[in-house]
Design a protein around this motif. Structure first.
Motif, mmCIF file in Angstrom:
data_model
loop_
_atom_site.group_PDB
_atom_site.id
_atom_site.type_symbol
_atom_site.label_atom_id
_atom_site.label_comp_id
_atom_site.label_asym_id
_atom_site.label_seq_id
_atom_site.Cartn_x
_atom_site.Cartn_y
_atom_site.Cartn_z
ATOM 1 N N THR A 7 0.826 -1.207 0.000
ATOM 2 C CA THR A 7 0.000 0.000 0.000
ATOM 3 C C THR A 7 0.860 1.256 0.000
ATOM 4 O OG1 THR A 7 -0.141 -0.173 2.421
ATOM 5 C CG2 THR A 7 -1.953 -1.096 1.146
ATOM 6 N N LYS A 8 2.021 1.195 0.637
ATOM 7 C CA LYS A 8 2.932 2.350 0.629
ATOM 8 C C LYS A 8 3.473 2.587 -0.781
ATOM 9 C CE LYS A 8 6.871 4.334 3.112
ATOM 10 N NZ LYS A 8 6.067 5.494 3.551
ATOM 11 N N GLY A 54 -3.172 9.556 0.222
ATOM 12 C CA GLY A 54 -3.685 9.274 1.549
ATOM 13 C C GLY A 54 -4.410 7.934 1.629
ATOM 14 N N LYS A 55 -4.763 7.556 2.853
ATOM 15 C CA LYS A 55 -5.466 6.289 3.084
ATOM 16 C C LYS A 55 -6.848 6.299 2.439
ATOM 17 C CE LYS A 55 -3.207 5.231 7.498
ATOM 18 N NZ LYS A 55 -3.420 4.976 8.943
ATOM 19 N N ASP A 56 -7.501 7.465 2.453
ATOM 20 C CA ASP A 56 -8.844 7.545 1.878
ATOM 21 C C ASP A 56 -8.818 7.260 0.382
ATOM 22 O OD1 ASP A 56 -9.824 8.183 4.348
ATOM 23 O OD2 ASP A 56 -9.835 10.345 4.010
ATOM 24 N N VAL A 98 -6.555 5.443 -1.247
ATOM 25 C CA VAL A 98 -6.252 4.014 -1.434
ATOM 26 C C VAL A 98 -7.496 3.172 -1.209
ATOM 27 C CG1 VAL A 98 -4.928 2.062 -0.551
ATOM 28 C CG2 VAL A 98 -3.826 4.263 -0.838
ATOM 29 N N GLN A 99 -8.255 3.475 -0.151
ATOM 30 C CA GLN A 99 -9.463 2.716 0.138
ATOM 31 C C GLN A 99 -10.485 2.876 -0.971
ATOM 32 O OE1 GLN A 99 -9.830 0.590 2.812
ATOM 33 N NE2 GLN A 99 -11.625 -0.045 1.644
ATOM 34 N N LYS A 106 0.714 4.252 -2.742
ATOM 35 C CA LYS A 106 0.570 5.672 -2.397
ATOM 36 C C LYS A 106 1.619 6.518 -3.117
ATOM 37 C CE LYS A 106 -1.260 4.915 2.282
ATOM 38 N NZ LYS A 106 -0.974 5.100 3.730
#
Length: 203
Positions: A101-102, A129-131, A133-134, A105
């Motif tokens: 995931t990194k 950001g995480k949002d 990726v999700q 990003k």
């Protein structure tokens, strides 16, 4: 006989135009309350009340305009660009170089920067950001986050087209040499079978 009323104070004795100019001068930062009241001949307490009311109205109108402009968030990449990114991730996985995931990003950030895409990504960390990726994973259910399995370097390097073709060529020659029919072919793996025994059998 009705007596004529005479004002005993100068309360309200100011022009509306003068008050508006005084309010504008204070809001624009050109003058303070005391100087504006003296310059335009208006009471300071009334001026303060008028300025406060004007600022509240401005804040309310600005908040309303922001809520209208926000609406749904616009995607960073187009649908075709996301499909291309998804294909790249799957291709890297097939080559035994799965992205974390990194990595995803950082890849998304670099794509946005190189293609001059407006983005809300973290500039200091240089990653999405995480949002995002999700949301990206939700839009592409063919992708999933999995825990990587241990694979030796030799095994990974040995899994290529040339080696696989050589294996099936050898297997086909065995079938032809011994005239093996489908009922004589069994499929099994090495589960429970030690291919590299560490000790000799006691028998």
């Amino acid at each position: 006989m009705v007596k004529t009323y005479k004002k005993k104070t100068n309360r309200g004795d100011w022009a509306q135009e003068s008050m508006e100019k005084a309010v504008d001068a204070v809001i624009e930062g050109k003058m303070g309350y005391m100087l504006a009241a003296k310059t335009y001949s208006v009471p300071q307490t009334t001026l303060e009340r008028k300025v406060k009311a004007s600022l509240e109205n401005l804040a309310a109108s600005s908040s309303a305009s922001i809520k209208v402009l926000l609406g749904p968030k616009r995607p960073i990449f187009t649908e075709d660009e996301e499909k291309e990114l998804c294909s790249y991730i799957i291709d890297m996985e097939s080559r035994l170089y799965g992205l974390t995931t990194k990595d995803l990003k950082a890849l998304a950030y670099n794509l946005a920067v190189k293609n001059n895409k407006p983005h809300p990504f973290n500039v200091q960390k240089q990653e999405a950001g995480k949002d995002w990726v999700q949301g990206f994973l939700n839009r592409h259910p063919e992708l999933s986050i999995r825990k990587p399995e241990s694979t030796s370097a030799a095994r990974a390097a040995g899994f290529n087209k040339e080696v696989v073709d050589q294996f099936y060529t050898f297997l086909g020659n065995i079938y032809d040499e011994h005239h093996l029919t489908p009922d004589r072919i069994y499929n099994c793996d090495e589960t429970g079978i030690s291919v590299v025994p560490k000790t000799k059998s006691k028998l």
